[in-house]
Structures are given as structure tokens and as C-alpha cells.
Write a protein that holds these residues in place. Structure first.
Motif, PDB file in Angstrom:
ATOM      1  N   GLY A 108       0.767  -1.241   0.000  1.00  0.00           N
ATOM      2  CA  GLY A 108       0.000   0.000   0.000  1.00  0.00           C
ATOM      3  C   GLY A 108       0.796   1.288   0.000  1.00  0.00           C
ATOM      4  O   GLY A 108       0.495   2.195   0.770  1.00  0.00           O
ATOM      5  N   PHE A 109       1.783   1.398  -0.883  1.00  0.00           N
ATOM      6  CA  PHE A 109       2.607   2.611  -0.921  1.00  0.00           C
ATOM      7  C   PHE A 109       2.159   3.606  -1.988  1.00  0.00           C
ATOM      8  O   PHE A 109       2.525   4.776  -1.943  1.00  0.00           O
ATOM      9  CB  PHE A 109       4.077   2.246  -1.145  1.00  0.00           C
ATOM     10  N   LEU A 110       1.361   3.164  -2.965  1.00  0.00           N
ATOM     11  CA  LEU A 110       0.849   4.075  -3.996  1.00  0.00           C
ATOM     12  C   LEU A 110      -0.471   4.658  -3.506  1.00  0.00           C
ATOM     13  O   LEU A 110      -1.557   4.274  -3.939  1.00  0.00           O
ATOM     14  CB  LEU A 110       0.676   3.345  -5.333  1.00  0.00           C
ATOM     15  N   LYS A 111      -0.377   5.617  -2.621  1.00  0.00           N
ATOM     16  CA  LYS A 111      -1.552   6.189  -1.979  1.00  0.00           C
ATOM     17  C   LYS A 111      -2.104   7.360  -2.795  1.00  0.00           C
ATOM     18  O   LYS A 111      -1.355   8.055  -3.481  1.00  0.00           O
ATOM     19  CB  LYS A 111      -1.197   6.670  -0.575  1.00  0.00           C
ATOM     20  N   PRO A 112      -3.416   7.588  -2.729  1.00  0.00           N
ATOM     21  CA  PRO A 112      -3.986   8.756  -3.405  1.00  0.00           C
ATOM     22  C   PRO A 112      -3.263  10.035  -2.983  1.00  0.00           C
ATOM     23  O   PRO A 112      -3.028  10.266  -1.800  1.00  0.00           O
ATOM     24  CB  PRO A 112      -5.439   8.756  -2.914  1.00  0.00           C
ATOM     25  N   GLY A 113      -2.886  10.842  -3.972  1.00  0.00           N
ATOM     26  CA  GLY A 113      -2.183  12.086  -3.698  1.00  0.00           C
ATOM     27  C   GLY A 113      -0.677  11.968  -3.647  1.00  0.00           C
ATOM     28  O   GLY A 113       0.018  12.980  -3.525  1.00  0.00           O
ATOM     29  N   GLY A 144       6.477   1.656 -19.709  1.00  0.00           N
ATOM     30  CA  GLY A 144       5.515   2.498 -19.016  1.00  0.00           C
ATOM     31  C   GLY A 144       4.455   1.803 -18.192  1.00  0.00           C
ATOM     32  O   GLY A 144       3.568   2.454 -17.646  1.00  0.00           O
ATOM     33  N   GLY A 145       4.530   0.482 -18.069  1.00  0.00           N
ATOM     34  CA  GLY A 145       3.513  -0.253 -17.313  1.00  0.00           C
ATOM     35  C   GLY A 145       3.416   0.165 -15.857  1.00  0.00           C
ATOM     36  O   GLY A 145       2.317   0.286 -15.303  1.00  0.00           O
ATOM     37  N   TRP A 146       4.567   0.399 -15.217  1.00  0.00           N
ATOM     38  CA  TRP A 146       4.537   0.811 -13.819  1.00  0.00           C
ATOM     39  C   TRP A 146       3.928   2.202 -13.674  1.00  0.00           C
ATOM     40  O   TRP A 146       3.196   2.472 -12.720  1.00  0.00           O
ATOM     41  CB  TRP A 146       5.945   0.770 -13.226  1.00  0.00           C
ATOM     42  N   CYS A 147       4.218   3.093 -14.613  1.00  0.00           N
ATOM     43  CA  CYS A 147       3.616   4.428 -14.589  1.00  0.00           C
ATOM     44  C   CYS A 147       2.098   4.337 -14.728  1.00  0.00           C
ATOM     45  O   CYS A 147       1.354   5.063 -14.053  1.00  0.00           O
ATOM     46  CB  CYS A 147       4.178   5.290 -15.715  1.00  0.00           C
ATOM     47  N   GLN A 148       1.626   3.456 -15.610  1.00  0.00           N
ATOM     48  CA  GLN A 148       0.189   3.298 -15.799  1.00  0.00           C
ATOM     49  C   GLN A 148      -0.503   2.903 -14.496  1.00  0.00           C
ATOM     50  O   GLN A 148      -1.557   3.436 -14.139  1.00  0.00           O
ATOM     51  CB  GLN A 148      -0.088   2.236 -16.870  1.00  0.00           C
ATOM     52  N   VAL A 149       0.090   1.970 -13.782  1.00  0.00           N
ATOM     53  CA  VAL A 149      -0.478   1.528 -12.511  1.00  0.00           C
ATOM     54  C   VAL A 149      -0.447   2.664 -11.495  1.00  0.00           C
ATOM     55  O   VAL A 149      -1.429   2.921 -10.787  1.00  0.00           O
ATOM     56  CB  VAL A 149       0.291   0.310 -11.971  1.00  0.00           C
ATOM     57  N   GLU A 157      -3.187   5.238 -11.932  1.00  0.00           N
ATOM     58  CA  GLU A 157      -4.473   4.763 -11.430  1.00  0.00           C
ATOM     59  C   GLU A 157      -4.544   4.826  -9.910  1.00  0.00           C
ATOM     60  O   GLU A 157      -5.561   5.246  -9.337  1.00  0.00           O
ATOM     61  CB  GLU A 157      -4.703   3.318 -11.879  1.00  0.00           C
ATOM     62  N   ARG A 158      -3.461   4.429  -9.256  1.00  0.00           N
ATOM     63  CA  ARG A 158      -3.482   4.297  -7.805  1.00  0.00           C
ATOM     64  C   ARG A 158      -3.420   5.644  -7.069  1.00  0.00           C
ATOM     65  O   ARG A 158      -3.977   5.768  -5.977  1.00  0.00           O
ATOM     66  CB  ARG A 158      -2.331   3.391  -7.352  1.00  0.00           C
ATOM     67  N   LYS A 172     -11.083  14.061  -4.552  1.00  0.00           N
ATOM     68  CA  LYS A 172     -10.042  13.027  -4.459  1.00  0.00           C
ATOM     69  C   LYS A 172      -8.664  13.673  -4.512  1.00  0.00           C
ATOM     70  O   LYS A 172      -8.438  14.598  -5.295  1.00  0.00           O
ATOM     71  CB  LYS A 172     -10.178  12.016  -5.603  1.00  0.00           C
ATOM     72  N   PRO A 173      -7.740  13.195  -3.694  1.00  0.00           N
ATOM     73  CA  PRO A 173      -6.365  13.713  -3.765  1.00  0.00           C
ATOM     74  C   PRO A 173      -5.769  13.456  -5.147  1.00  0.00           C
ATOM     75  O   PRO A 173      -5.977  12.399  -5.733  1.00  0.00           O
ATOM     76  CB  PRO A 173      -5.634  12.898  -2.690  1.00  0.00           C
ATOM     77  N   GLN A 174      -5.045  14.436  -5.666  1.00  0.00           N
ATOM     78  CA  GLN A 174      -4.453  14.307  -6.996  1.00  0.00           C
ATOM     79  C   GLN A 174      -2.953  14.065  -6.879  1.00  0.00           C
ATOM     80  O   GLN A 174      -2.201  14.949  -6.471  1.00  0.00           O
ATOM     81  CB  GLN A 174      -4.717  15.569  -7.814  1.00  0.00           C
ATOM     82  N   GLY A 175      -2.530  12.867  -7.198  1.00  0.00           N
ATOM     83  CA  GLY A 175      -1.119  12.534  -7.134  1.00  0.00           C
ATOM     84  C   GLY A 175      -0.372  12.959  -8.380  1.00  0.00           C
ATOM     85  O   GLY A 175      -0.955  13.458  -9.346  1.00  0.00           O
ATOM     86  N   THR A 176       0.940  12.753  -8.365  1.00  0.00           N
ATOM     87  CA  THR A 176       1.810  13.080  -9.500  1.00  0.00           C
ATOM     88  C   THR A 176       2.657  11.860  -9.829  1.00  0.00           C
ATOM     89  O   THR A 176       3.239  11.245  -8.925  1.00  0.00           O
ATOM     90  CB  THR A 176       2.746  14.255  -9.157  1.00  0.00           C
ATOM     91  N   VAL A 177       2.722  11.513 -11.094  1.00  0.00           N
ATOM     92  CA  VAL A 177       3.546  10.396 -11.543  1.00  0.00           C
ATOM     93  C   VAL A 177       4.556  10.937 -12.546  1.00  0.00           C
ATOM     94  O   VAL A 177       4.184  11.466 -13.596  1.00  0.00           O
ATOM     95  CB  VAL A 177       2.703   9.285 -12.187  1.00  0.00           C
TER      96      VAL A 177
END
Length: 260
Positions: A70-75, A86-91, A94-95, A105-110
Motif C-alpha cells: 500500500g505505498f501508492l496512496k492517493p495524492g 511504461g507499465g509501472w507508470c500506468q499503474v 491509477e493508484r 479526491k487527492p491528486q497525485g503526481t507520476v
């Protein structure tokens, strides 16, 4: 390329088709290439990736790791080193809700970086960059607008065919990714990287335990059983302190149910 399905008989004597695709050896194609192609065609993760729109089966490795830890948290702000294809970026997109239109919803950055140019991924910011170059860490923090919550890497060094040399290359690449993570991670952040079958090297394991609260060396189900790879997941970054006490919780998980 020709796929061939051969009928088999079950114990009851009635004909039953073998749904495994078999690839005929083509002129000019090595046996190893034929076997690789056959494995790809029959790999359920490869088939699933095509169906679900991911750029490769590797996406399921980070999915499974995140489902568990559970490290890819919203925001969250996420950096993917060596991100192609780019598969890891795609995931991650989403997360961390990087594509969500819901203002609640919190907006994260990838942020993905790679030596080669990467095809656009909706919700991710992609840059052609050598993370080993001088000033790369500062450039990444500028793009992020601060420090990262997660630094992850599915990078693999180019194989030379010489086992000892390849081992050293892999170790050096992971160590470089960790050093980069030390420079850009926020306190409490997570480092995820592909390592060797035995997990992180002893010296690296010591370093991880000094600087993170929990360290796990695991092999997710999406990692092929015959692959020598494992992944290190280091959580709860304490801030870089080379003299910190070795107090990390160790979770060397050898018993994760594995299906190939």
C-alpha cells in the motif's frame, strides 16, 4: 509464425484439445527465441496485459506489490526510474488518482524518466533523462515541485552473458537507484526496486535498514518462477543517516503464493 494446437486424450479416453499455443521453429530464428515467443503467447499475465491495456506483464508486479504494502496512496508523488515502456507508470497513475476528475479526491503526481523517449501516458509526466547525470535529482524535484513519496525502479542492466559481470551490473544499478532515492525521497517515503534472487545485497540491506523503518525482499506472483529477480520494498524513510541504528523491521517473505 504459426501457432499449432495438438489434441490430447484425457483419462476417460475422450479427445480433449490442448489450448497451449506451440510455435514452429522458423528459418533464421534461434531455438531460444522460439521458446521465448512460445512462453509469451502462453503467459496469462501477457494476455491479461493486452486485455486490460497495460504496456507489459511487469505492470502486475507493481500492482501486486502495492496490493500487499500500500505505498501508492492517493495524492502521492511518484518517480519511476527507467520507466519504459511504461507499465509501472500506468499503474501508479491509477493508484494515486492522477487522472481523477473528482475534486474531492487527492491528486497525485507520476513522473517517469528513462534514457529513451517514452510514448505518452495519460496522467503521467514523462522525461528523457539519465538519472545518473549530475543534477538529475534536483531536476526531478523541480519537476515534482518538491520531494517524492515513492521512488520505484524495474530497471535491469543490459546482459553481457557473463554471469559475474551481469551480477555486478545489477548490483551497481540498484545501488545507484537507492542513492538517488536518498536524495529525492520525502521523510516516510518508500523505495521499490528490482534486485537479485537473494534479495538486496548484504551491504545494501544494512543501508536500507538504517534508513527505512521496514524492509521486505519479496517475489510477487507475477514474477516468473524461473526468473532470478526479486523486489525490495523499503518503507518509512527516516531521512538519510548513514550512522543510524539498524532498527528496521525485516520482512523477508519467501512464502508469497506464486503462480506462473
Amino acid at each position: 509464425m504459426t501457432g499449432k494446437k495438438t489434441p490430447e486424450k484425457n483419462n476417460s479416453g475422450r479427445g480433449q484439445r490442448d489450448l497451449r499455443v506451440r510455435v514452429k521453429t522458423a528459418k533464421g530464428r534461434k531455438l531460444s527465441s522460439t521458446l521465448w515467443l512460445e512462453r509469451q503467447l502462453n503467459d496469462p499475465y501477457v494476455q491479461r496485459a493486452k486485455k486490460e491495456g497495460y504496456r507489459g506483464r511487469a505492470a502486475y508486479k507493481i500492482l501486486e506489490l502495492d496490493d500487499r504494502y500500500g505505498f501508492l496512496k492517493p495524492g502521492a508523488r511518484v518517480v519511476d526510474l527507467g520507466c519504459a515502456p511504461g507499465g509501472w507508470c500506468q499503474v501508479a497513475v491509477e493508484r494515486v488518482n492522477a487522472l481523477s476528475q473528482n475534486p474531492k479526491k487527492p491528486q497525485g503526481t507520476v513522473l517517469g524518466v528513462d534514457l529513451q523517449e517514452i510514448e505518452h501516458i495519460a496522467g503521467a509526466e514523462l522525461h528523457q533523462l539519465d538519472f545518473l547525470s549530475d543534477g538529475a535529482d534536483e531536476q526531478v524535484k523541480t519537476w515534482l515541485g518538491g520531494r517524492a513519496d515513492v521512488v520505484m525502479s524495474d530497471m535491469a542492466a543490459a546482459a553481457s552473458g557473463h554471469k559475474a559481470t551481469d551480477h555486478l551490473r545489477i548490483v551497481a544499478l540498484v545501488e545507484a537507484a537507492l542513492d538517488f532515492a536518498f536524495d529525492v525521497l520525502e521523510d516516510g517515503g518508500t523505495f521499490v526496486a528490482k534486485v537479485l534472487a537473494g534479495g538486496a545485497e548484504n551491504s545494501m540491506q544494512t543501508m536500507l535498514k538504517k534508513n527505512f523503518k521496514k524492509v521486505a525482499n519479496v517475489k510477487p506472483p507475477a514474477s516468473r518462477s524461473d526468473s532470478s529477480e526479486k523486489f525490495v520494498v523499503a518503507m518509512g524513510y527516516r531521512g538519510r543517516d548513514l550512522n543510524a541504528a539498524d532498527g528496521a523491521e525485516d520482512d523477508a517473505d519467501e512464502d508469497w503464493p506464486h503462480k506462473d
